[in-house]
Scaffold this active site. Structure first.
Site, PDB file in Angstrom:
ATOM      1  N   CYS A 293       6.035  47.820 -15.811  1.00  0.00           N
ATOM      2  CA  CYS A 293       5.850  46.460 -16.309  1.00  0.00           C
ATOM      3  C   CYS A 293       7.106  45.987 -17.061  1.00  0.00           C
ATOM      4  CB  CYS A 293       4.637  46.417 -17.238  1.00  0.00           C
ATOM      5  SG  CYS A 293       4.439  44.834 -18.071  1.00  0.00           S
TER       6      CYS A 293
ATOM      7  N   GLU B 206       0.858  -1.199   0.000  1.00  0.00           N
ATOM      8  CA  GLU B 206       0.000   0.000   0.000  1.00  0.00           C
ATOM      9  C   GLU B 206       0.889   1.243   0.000  1.00  0.00           C
ATOM     10  OE1 GLU B 206      -2.139  -0.919   3.631  1.00  0.00           O
ATOM     11  OE2 GLU B 206      -0.255  -0.823   4.685  1.00  0.00           O
TER      12      GLU B 206
ATOM     13  N   CYS C  76       5.871  45.690 -20.995  1.00  0.00           N
ATOM     14  CA  CYS C  76       5.442  46.801 -21.847  1.00  0.00           C
ATOM     15  C   CYS C  76       5.804  48.162 -21.258  1.00  0.00           C
ATOM     16  CB  CYS C  76       3.943  46.720 -22.100  1.00  0.00           C
ATOM     17  SG  CYS C  76       2.974  47.126 -20.643  1.00  0.00           S
TER      18      CYS C  76
HETATM   19  S1  IVH Z   1       3.339   0.265   8.834  1.00  0.00           S
HETATM   20  C1  IVH Z   1       4.973  -2.270  11.727  1.00  0.00           C
HETATM   21  N1  IVH Z   1       2.129   1.226   6.723  1.00  0.00           N
HETATM   22  O1  IVH Z   1       5.271   5.453   8.313  1.00  0.00           O
HETATM   23  C2  IVH Z   1       4.864  -1.257  10.699  1.00  0.00           C
HETATM   24  N2  IVH Z   1       3.271   2.742   8.133  1.00  0.00           N
HETATM   25  O2  IVH Z   1       8.065   5.088   8.829  1.00  0.00           O
HETATM   26  C3  IVH Z   1       4.500   0.085  11.213  1.00  0.00           C
HETATM   27  N3  IVH Z   1       3.107   5.084   7.445  1.00  0.00           N
HETATM   28  O3  IVH Z   1       4.948   5.383  11.804  1.00  0.00           O
HETATM   29  C4  IVH Z   1       4.070   1.030  10.185  1.00  0.00           C
HETATM   30  N4  IVH Z   1       1.839   4.743   5.681  1.00  0.00           N
HETATM   31  O4  IVH Z   1       3.296   6.826  10.427  1.00  0.00           O
HETATM   32  C5  IVH Z   1       2.865   1.505   7.805  1.00  0.00           C
HETATM   33  N5  IVH Z   1       0.975   1.953   4.843  1.00  0.00           N
HETATM   34  C6  IVH Z   1       1.716   2.224   5.920  1.00  0.00           C
HETATM   35  C7  IVH Z   1       2.099   3.535   6.250  1.00  0.00           C
HETATM   36  C8  IVH Z   1       2.888   3.749   7.360  1.00  0.00           C
HETATM   37  C9  IVH Z   1       2.466   5.653   6.423  1.00  0.00           C
HETATM   38  C10 IVH Z   1       3.921   5.819   8.427  1.00  0.00           C
HETATM   39  C11 IVH Z   1       3.548   5.555   9.866  1.00  0.00           C
HETATM   40  C12 IVH Z   1       4.762   4.960  10.490  1.00  0.00           C
HETATM   41  C13 IVH Z   1       5.857   5.465   9.598  1.00  0.00           C
HETATM   42  C14 IVH Z   1       7.064   4.571   9.638  1.00  0.00           C
END
Ligand code: IVH
Length: 675
Positions: free
Chosen positions: A411, A116, A414
């Site tokens: 300007c 994701e 112009c």
């Molecule tokens: S997983 C065990 N998934 O990134 C894994 N974190 O750099 C814990 N974050 O503190 C995090 N999107 O604030 C995870 N799809 C995602 C994320 C994500 C943003 C942020 C989150 C985390 C930080 C770590």
């Protein structure tokens, strides 16, 4: 007074419906009712709760308005620590991560990963007990964070109660709170107007909004939540797959990324990274990479952690959207309405993977507010499809005395005077159409996609044509010849022909597009649409006084003044008249005119001589509006010749052919009849 059973039932029914609509809107992204219909349900619920305050409950959809400010945030210990992520910056590092993981798990075959986007906001934890949101906390240092329950409750996409009959005894949902780009721009705009704090980027805006002691202010901030995992879990067996866990969360009403995918090898992860990177600029929110998690949760446990990051997950980062570079100079660009915009000339630098050497500084107020000086090292941000902007100077790196950018008195294009309208931030060149920059911009705007959409008439071409004196105004576009066009740099005869075709095609348009295309100050698409709908024809818009203009939705005194001012210029009226004579036209809009279309359909008229009170062209347009054809020469097929004062030889020709001749009165009757 006892509460009637029917009201109690209605409240329960409304809450359930509202929760379902929330789920459809925020989680499934498939709303089935309009915002207005949703508001009606919400208002009815509010009404009943005001009438019977005993019915108010903490999980009611009405309870998202925030509450009395707190003096501080309580500390919350995370029972299951909130981890951070390791990063990969290239394909090699991602492949190495997969190899390490397979070695540790002693697996030869490919691993499944749940993928994701990595949202750029801040991590929070939501605790649900028996389905109710009981606590929200920031990540803090991963072991303990701050209790931000009152604030989280104001975020519409966070369910106050989980869906389903059998909610888990305790479930901790983790995810990111963020602000989308549209919300961020709107917030900064209103902060700027109110003289409040302006945020450098959506991440800071989200963090600042979530950590306010007054949750009533948080309620007004456009925050969103998206989950990426679970923490503590009691009283329910979660699926043994990360991907299916996320589907379970979605089923109980928790928003989950729309871009989530289950991939069956690290090679597919490389491909996913590439696909999301390509879409990055069109996503409505900031992301700084993608996250891959081993899908099998049993194996996740086997893999374990190193210091504070899991071995089973990794963030593959994208190129930074905010970078530092040097501000070499500030130039001033003249726009369509004469406004001078400061443009930063930068030492070229890659931002979000694209080389950038210019960025906007918005206006003089912004330069002053940020205290940007020529020679500063500055932070440049490029996100979404928007123009890169200078966010702020890096003050620690400022050396010596640096010059502040200054608005020129004349300007740069112009040499006309530059003036600041009282009460407005913008400075404008007063040159109007004398100013080549304004002429160029007006023509570019007229040709642009949302205006007359003239394919092939790009910015560079317009600039060349204006510089070579081929065109001065939008009306001249329709006089261009094949010879003229083929003579232009990098213009083959085929493209010249295509452009002429496109110009011809652009003549069939809509009234709204045409009004928008004129480039009247502050008349955007929506206003143009409203004007077209209200007045129905261009003459009425051109002649309306400010009072009449203000009858149109969203048109206030300023916009009405701009429209009036535009059409008070003889020059602009002339241009409109000339364009219409070239045959630019649109279907008539309202019902009575639709009727007219049928009345004169299939008939052909010729107009000759001078009619009283209207030009031949206006008369022709009236006839065309009724579906008639207007021709320049009389033949046996002509239905009638309309003869004004001092007619030419056409009347004689009509008599010869036995074609009916209508005088002014006859013409008026003809038009009158159709009503
Ligand atoms: S997983 C065990 N998934 O990134 C894994 N974190 O750099 C814990 N974050 O503190 C995090 N999107 O604030 C995870 N799809 C995602 C994320 C994500 C943003 C942020 C989150 C985390 C930080 C770590």
């Amino acid at each position: 007074m006892p509460i009637p059973e029917s009201s109690r039932a209605e409240v329960a029914q409304l809450r359930q419906e509202l929760n379902e609509h929330n789920h459809l809107y925020y989680v499934l992204d498939a709303p089935v009712i309009t915002d207005q219909a949703y508001d009606r349900l919400l208002r009815r619920l509010q009404q009943l709760e005001t009438e019977y305050p005993e019915l108010v409950s903490a999980d009611s959809p009405t309870q998202r308005v925030g509450s009395e400010p707190a003096s501080h945030f309580e500390t919350v210990a995370h029972e299951v620590p909130m981890l951070s992520l390791d990063n990969a910056f290239d394909d090699e590092e991602l492949l190495a991560f997969d190899r390490r993981l397979r070695d540790r798990l002693e697996r030869d075959s490919a691993l499944d990963y749940c993928a994701e986007p990595k949202l750029d906001g801040l991590a929070i934890s939501l605790l649900y007990e028996a389905g109710d949101l009981v606590r929200a906390a920031t990540r803090g240092d991963g072991r303990s964070g701050e209790n931000i329950t009152a604030n989280a409750r104001t975020i519409a996409s966070i369910p106050l109660r989980l869906l389903g009959r059998n909610p888990p005894r305790r479930l901790e949902v983790r995810g990111e709170v963020y602000m989308d780009l549209e919300g961020f721009d709107a917030l900064n705009r209103s902060q700027r107007e109110a003289g409040g704090k302006v945020f450098a980027n959506p991440r800071n805006a989200a963090a600042g909004s979530l950590r306010l002691l007054d949750s009533r202010i948080t309620a007004s901030r456009p925050l969103t939540f998206c989950s990426y995992g679970t923490g503590l879990c009691e009283g329910v067996e979660l699926p043994g797959s990360q991907f299916r866990q996320m589907q379970y969360l979605r089923d109980i009403g928790i928003p989950v990324s729309r871009q989530i995918e289950l991939l069956d090898s690290i090679e597919d992860c490389l491909d996913y990274h590439q696909r999301i990177l390509e879409r990055r600029d069109s996503l409505p929110f900031d992301i700084d990479g993608v996250v891959f998690k081993l899908d099998n949760t049993q194996w996740q446990r086997e893999a374990g952690f190193v210091s504070r990051a899991p071995r089973w997950a990794i963030a593959y980062k994208f190129p930074a959207q905010e970078v530092m570079t040097r501000l070499l100079d500030v130039d001033f660009q003249v726009g369509r309405t004469g406004a001078l915009t400061p443009v930063a000339r930068l030492e070229p630098v890659a931002v979000g993977g694209v080389m950038v050497s210019n960025a906007t500084l918005h206006n003089m107020d912004e330069i002053e507010r940020k205290d940007v000086r020529i020679g500063d090292v500055v932070i440049v941000r490029r996100a979404g499809d928007v123009i890169p902007e200078v966010v702020a100077p890096v003050l620690q790196q400022r050396e010596g005395r640096l010059k502040r950018p200054r608005m020129p008195a004349r300007c740069p294009v112009c040499d006309s005077e530059v003036l600041q309208q009282p009460g407005q931030a913008a400075y404008r060149c007063v040159g109007g159409l004398v100013c080549a920059a304004q002429r160029k911009e007006a023509i570019k705007h007229y040709a642009s996609r949302k205006a007359l959409d003239i394919e092939g008439l790009g910015d560079k071409l317009v600039e060349q044509m204006v510089e070579q004196g081929m065109i001065d105004s939008i009306a001249d576009l329709y006089h261009l010849s094949l010879e003229q066009l083929s003579g232009l740099e990098r213009m083959a005869e085929k493209s010249a022909r295509n452009l002429l075709d496109a110009l011809e095609q652009s003549k069939q348009t809509t009234l709204a597009r045409f009004i928008f295309a004129l480039g009247i100050r502050e008349v955007g698409e929506a206003t143009a649409e409203a004007l077209a709908g209200y007045f129905g024809n261009i003459e009425a818009v051109m002649d309306a006084d400010e009072e009449a203009l203000q009858q149109v939705e969203d048109v206030g005194p300023v916009v009405a003044g701009n429209i009036r001012h535009f059409f008070d210029q003889e020059n602009n009226r002339d241009i409109v008249e000339k364009i219409l004579l070239q045959g630019v036209n649109w279907p008539q809009q309202d019902a009575t005119q639709q009727q007219q279309v049928q009345t004169l359909e299939g008939k052909t008229y010729v107009i000759t001589g001078t009619l009283e009170g209207l030009s031949r062209d206006q008369a022709a347009r009236l006839l065309k509006a009724c579906g008639a054809r207007v021709s320049g020469s009389v033949s046996a097929k002509t239905t009638a010749v309309i003869s004004g004062d001092k007619p030419g030889s056409k009347v004689a020709r009509a008599e010869e052919l036995g074609v009916e001749i209508l005088d002014q009165a006859g013409f008026e009757r003809l038009l009158g009849d159709r009503e």
